[in-house]
Design an enzyme around this catalytic site. Sequence first.
Site, mmCIF file in Angstrom:
data_model
loop_
_atom_site.group_PDB
_atom_site.id
_atom_site.type_symbol
_atom_site.label_atom_id
_atom_site.label_comp_id
_atom_site.label_asym_id
_atom_site.label_seq_id
_atom_site.Cartn_x
_atom_site.Cartn_y
_atom_site.Cartn_z
ATOM 1 N N ARG A 24 0.812 -1.213 0.000
ATOM 2 C CA ARG A 24 0.000 0.000 0.000
ATOM 3 C C ARG A 24 0.853 1.274 0.000
ATOM 4 O O ARG A 24 0.445 2.297 0.561
ATOM 5 C CB ARG A 24 -0.966 0.014 1.197
ATOM 6 N N ASP A 62 -6.588 -2.688 -7.751
ATOM 7 C CA ASP A 62 -7.198 -3.224 -6.537
ATOM 8 C C ASP A 62 -7.572 -4.674 -6.795
ATOM 9 O O ASP A 62 -7.781 -5.068 -7.946
ATOM 10 C CB ASP A 62 -8.438 -2.427 -6.105
HETATM 11 O O1 1CP Z 1 0.385 0.631 -3.028
HETATM 12 C C1 1CP Z 1 -0.528 -0.170 -3.196
HETATM 13 O O2 1CP Z 1 -0.493 -1.284 -2.671
HETATM 14 C C2 1CP Z 1 -1.676 0.280 -4.036
HETATM 15 C C3 1CP Z 1 -2.363 -0.762 -4.820
HETATM 16 C C4 1CP Z 1 -3.410 -1.529 -4.014
HETATM 17 C C5 1CP Z 1 -3.322 -2.847 -3.584
HETATM 18 C C6 1CP Z 1 -2.126 -3.785 -3.681
HETATM 19 C C7 1CP Z 1 -4.705 -1.051 -3.660
HETATM 20 C C8 1CP Z 1 -5.222 0.302 -3.904
HETATM 21 N N1 1CP Z 1 -5.395 -2.092 -3.103
HETATM 22 C C9 1CP Z 1 -4.576 -3.182 -3.032
HETATM 23 C C10 1CP Z 1 -4.903 -4.529 -2.554
HETATM 24 C C11 1CP Z 1 -6.090 -4.725 -1.696
HETATM 25 N N2 1CP Z 1 -7.340 -4.170 -1.805
HETATM 26 C C12 1CP Z 1 -6.129 -5.679 -0.661
HETATM 27 C C13 1CP Z 1 -4.980 -6.585 -0.297
HETATM 28 C C14 1CP Z 1 -3.940 -5.837 0.470
HETATM 29 C C15 1CP Z 1 -4.286 -5.519 1.897
HETATM 30 O O3 1CP Z 1 -4.634 -6.451 2.642
HETATM 31 O O4 1CP Z 1 -4.169 -4.349 2.257
HETATM 32 C C16 1CP Z 1 -7.400 -5.620 -0.085
HETATM 33 C C17 1CP Z 1 -7.910 -6.444 1.072
HETATM 34 C C18 1CP Z 1 -8.163 -4.673 -0.817
HETATM 35 C C19 1CP Z 1 -9.570 -4.297 -0.620
HETATM 36 C C20 1CP Z 1 -9.686 -2.856 -0.357
HETATM 37 N N3 1CP Z 1 -9.653 -1.887 -1.327
HETATM 38 C C21 1CP Z 1 -9.789 -2.207 0.895
HETATM 39 C C22 1CP Z 1 -9.831 -2.908 2.255
HETATM 40 C C23 1CP Z 1 -11.248 -2.942 2.768
HETATM 41 C C24 1CP Z 1 -11.385 -3.794 4.030
HETATM 42 O O5 1CP Z 1 -11.906 -4.905 3.917
HETATM 43 O O6 1CP Z 1 -10.957 -3.329 5.085
HETATM 44 C C25 1CP Z 1 -9.816 -0.831 0.650
HETATM 45 C C26 1CP Z 1 -9.930 0.283 1.657
HETATM 46 C C27 1CP Z 1 -9.730 -0.645 -0.757
HETATM 47 C C28 1CP Z 1 -9.658 0.648 -1.496
HETATM 48 C C29 1CP Z 1 -8.306 0.996 -1.979
HETATM 49 N N4 1CP Z 1 -7.501 0.164 -2.733
HETATM 50 C C30 1CP Z 1 -6.322 0.800 -3.063
HETATM 51 C C31 1CP Z 1 -6.409 2.126 -2.492
HETATM 52 C C32 1CP Z 1 -5.346 3.197 -2.651
HETATM 53 C C33 1CP Z 1 -7.638 2.232 -1.821
HETATM 54 C C34 1CP Z 1 -8.167 3.460 -1.103
HETATM 55 C C35 1CP Z 1 -9.113 4.051 -2.065
HETATM 56 C C36 1CP Z 1 -9.178 5.546 -2.114
HETATM 57 O O7 1CP Z 1 -8.231 6.236 -2.569
HETATM 58 O O8 1CP Z 1 -10.274 6.048 -1.775
#
Ligand code: 1CP
Length: 353
Positions: free
Chosen positions: A30, A79
Site C-alpha cells: 500500500r 485493486d
Molecule cells: O500501493 C498499493 O499497494 C496500491 C495498490 C493496491 C493494492 C495492492 C490497492 C489500492 N489495493 C490493493 C490490494 C487490496 N485491496 C487488498 C490486499 C492488500 C491488503 O490487505 O491491504 C485488499 C484487502 C483490498 C480491498 C480494499 N480496497 C480495501 C480494504 C477494505 C477492508 O476490507 O478493510 C480498501 C480500503 C480498498 C480501497 C483501496 N484500494 C487501493 C487504495 C489506494 C484504496 C483506497 C481508495 C481511495 O483512494 O479512496
Amino acid sequence: MSTRRELPDSPYLAAATGRTPQRVPVWFMRQAGRSLPEYRALRAQHTMMSACFDAELVTEITLQPVRRHRVDAAILFSDIVVPLRGAGIDVDIVPDVGPVIANPVRSAADIAAITALDPAAVAPVSAAVEALVGELGDVALIGFAGAPFTLASYLVEGGPSRNHARTKAMMLAEPQSWHALMTALTDITIAFLTVQLDAGVDAVQLFDSWAGTLSLADYRRHVLPHSARVFTELAGRGVPMTHFGVGTAELLGAMSEAVRPAAAGVVGVDWRTALPDAARRVEPGTALQGNLDPVVLLTGWPAVQRAARDVVDAGRQAVAAGASGHIFNLGHGVLPETDPGILTELVALVHSL
Ligand code: 1CP
C-alpha cells in the site's frame, strides 16, 4: 506479449530468488495511494475505480512512491476487485469503506452467473504495465491479485467484514457451492495475473489478506488447493511469486506449500510472527517478506528506527535459519495517516544497514 526484462541489479529480485542482494531490498504494501498528498490530489478528480481503468493514472500513481521513497520495487496501482469488474460483477470501491458488491453472491445461481475475466476489459492495466516497465529502470514491478478466499469474502459478504460469517457458512455448509465459487475466482485470479505477466511485470504477489480468519484444517481443506492452483498454473512464467496474508502465523507452512511450485517462492509475514520463527515454519528454499508493524510508523522516528533495525537483524537470523532471502516490508499495508517523510527515511535507513 512483451519479453521479460532482465534486472540483474535488482536487490528485490536477488533476495526473492535466493541470490545475495547488494543491499536489503525494501518496498511497502500500500505504498501507492492513501498516505501520499500527490495521490490525494489526483484522487480528488477521479473515483478509485475510474483511476484503476485509466492507464495514465495507473502509471503515474504507481511511480509516485518510487520517486519519493526510492523503494526497490513498485506495486502496480490497482485493486483486488478490479478483475471482478472485468468478469461482469457490479462492484465499486467506496471511499473510507472499500469494495462494495451490489448483489452479493449467495446462491448457486449467483455463482453460475460469474463469467470469465475478459482480458480486453482490463486493457488499461496491460497498457500501464507496458509503460511502467519502460520507466522503472532497475526497480522491479510487482503485479498482484487477490487470492480466491479473500475475493470470496467480499463477494459473499457484500463488502468488508469482521467475522466473515456468511463466507464461512457457505464454506462449511455448502461445500459444492463453495468449490464452484472458489474455482471461478481462481480462474479470474489466474487470468488477471496472466494479463499482467504478458504485459511484463517482474514478479507477482497474491494477497490472501483475510485467510488468517481460518483454522489450519479449514484452510488446508477449503482454500489451499485453489490458491495452490494459481501458483502451479503460473509457475512456468519463471518469475518470483509472493503469498501474503494477515494473522497467518498458523498458516505459514501451508501457505509456503502453495507457493512451492513457483520458480522462486516468497511468503509474506505479518508483525505477529518473528522472522526467524517464520523461517522455521516455511518450506526450505522460501524467501520471507516483512514484517514491521505498520502502527509503529505512527509513533515517531526513534521507535521506527529501533524497530526497523530489529527487523533487519531478524531477517539476517531468518536467512541463517534457512530462509532463502529477506525483503524488508511492513507486516500489512501503510496506514493512510502515515507521514510519508517517515517512509522515505525508513528506506534510506534500511539501505544503509
Ligand atoms: O500501493 C498499493 O499497494 C496500491 C495498490 C493496491 C493494492 C495492492 C490497492 C489500492 N489495493 C490493493 C490490494 C487490496 N485491496 C487488498 C490486499 C492488500 C491488503 O490487505 O491491504 C485488499 C484487502 C483490498 C480491498 C480494499 N480496497 C480495501 C480494504 C477494505 C477492508 O476490507 O478493510 C480498501 C480500503 C480498498 C480501497 C483501496 N484500494 C487501493 C487504495 C489506494 C484504496 C483506497 C481508495 C481511495 O483512494 O479512496
